[in-house]
Motif scaffolding. Sequence first.
Motif, PDB file in Angstrom:
ATOM      1  N   ALA A  53       0.837  -1.208   0.000  1.00 38.80           N
ATOM      2  CA  ALA A  53       0.000   0.000   0.000  1.00 38.80           C
ATOM      3  C   ALA A  53       0.872   1.259   0.000  1.00 38.80           C
ATOM      4  CB  ALA A  53      -0.906   0.006   1.226  1.00 38.80           C
ATOM      5  N   ARG A 101       1.446   6.715   4.123  1.00 38.87           N
ATOM      6  CA  ARG A 101       0.451   7.637   4.687  1.00 38.87           C
ATOM      7  C   ARG A 101       0.586   9.041   4.097  1.00 38.87           C
ATOM      8  NH1 ARG A 101      -2.880   8.050   9.047  1.00 38.87           N
ATOM      9  NH2 ARG A 101      -2.514   5.934   9.712  1.00 38.87           N
ATOM     10  N   ALA A 108      -3.406   7.828  -1.296  1.00 40.85           N
ATOM     11  CA  ALA A 108      -3.886   6.933  -0.244  1.00 40.85           C
ATOM     12  C   ALA A 108      -4.676   7.659   0.840  1.00 40.85           C
ATOM     13  CB  ALA A 108      -2.697   6.209   0.387  1.00 40.85           C
ATOM     14  N   GLY A 158      -7.734   8.967   1.122  1.00 41.16           N
ATOM     15  CA  GLY A 158      -9.099   8.516   1.391  1.00 41.16           C
ATOM     16  C   GLY A 158      -9.131   7.193   2.140  1.00 41.16           C
ATOM     17  N   LEU A 159      -8.300   6.258   1.711  1.00 43.27           N
ATOM     18  CA  LEU A 159      -8.222   4.964   2.391  1.00 43.27           C
ATOM     19  C   LEU A 159      -7.746   5.139   3.834  1.00 43.27           C
ATOM     20  CD1 LEU A 159      -8.220   1.869   2.467  1.00 43.27           C
ATOM     21  CD2 LEU A 159      -5.898   1.949   1.538  1.00 43.27           C
ATOM     22  N   GLN A 160      -6.729   5.952   4.034  1.00 43.62           N
ATOM     23  CA  GLN A 160      -6.209   6.177   5.376  1.00 43.62           C
ATOM     24  C   GLN A 160      -7.258   6.796   6.291  1.00 43.62           C
ATOM     25  OE1 GLN A 160      -3.412   5.321   6.915  1.00 43.62           O
ATOM     26  NE2 GLN A 160      -2.936   4.178   5.075  1.00 43.62           N
ATOM     27  N   ALA A 198     -10.528   6.563   6.047  1.00 42.89           N
ATOM     28  CA  ALA A 198     -11.563   5.564   6.343  1.00 42.89           C
ATOM     29  C   ALA A 198     -11.063   4.565   7.384  1.00 42.89           C
ATOM     30  CB  ALA A 198     -11.966   4.838   5.058  1.00 42.89           C
ATOM     31  N   LEU A 199      -9.840   4.064   7.229  1.00 44.64           N
ATOM     32  CA  LEU A 199      -9.282   3.114   8.190  1.00 44.64           C
ATOM     33  C   LEU A 199      -9.135   3.745   9.569  1.00 44.64           C
ATOM     34  CD1 LEU A 199      -6.560   1.381   5.982  1.00 44.64           C
ATOM     35  CD2 LEU A 199      -8.758   0.435   6.705  1.00 44.64           C
ATOM     36  N   ILE A 211      -8.729  -4.303   8.370  1.00 41.09           N
ATOM     37  CA  ILE A 211      -8.039  -5.292   7.538  1.00 41.09           C
ATOM     38  C   ILE A 211      -7.797  -6.595   8.289  1.00 41.09           C
ATOM     39  CG2 ILE A 211      -5.898  -5.749   6.268  1.00 41.09           C
ATOM     40  CD1 ILE A 211      -5.904  -2.617   5.788  1.00 41.09           C
ATOM     41  N   THR A 249       0.311   1.440   6.672  1.00 45.64           N
ATOM     42  CA  THR A 249       0.582   1.271   5.251  1.00 45.64           C
ATOM     43  C   THR A 249       2.031   1.615   4.960  1.00 45.64           C
ATOM     44  OG1 THR A 249      -0.152   3.522   4.825  1.00 45.64           O
ATOM     45  CG2 THR A 249      -1.779   1.766   4.544  1.00 45.64           C
TER      46      THR A 249
END
Length: 84
Positions: free
Chosen positions: A31, A34, A39, A41-43, A45-46, A58, A67
């Motif tokens: 991935a 940070r 990345a 949006g993914l960060q 959300a997580l 995950i 990540t």
Amino acid sequence: MELLNELEMEQNEYGTLMDRFLDMHMYITSALQRTDVKALGLQMALDLIHKEKNIDLITGLKTRTQTGRPNWDKVYMLMLGNRI
């Protein structure tokens, strides 16, 4: 993953009676880091899911998955610092 979950629960249960016997650092090395805008949006959300539910989306563990690749100098310094 089941074994890690059991170890994490056992450490939480006995953590006040003994030193931490396991220090987990989970990484998704494929991935993006940070700091990479792709990345973001993914960060976010997580991070939100971990904050609300106190689990990692995950792995299902309480330990947060990071990540990118580990900063090995920092990891080794933490390990040495715990033994001094």
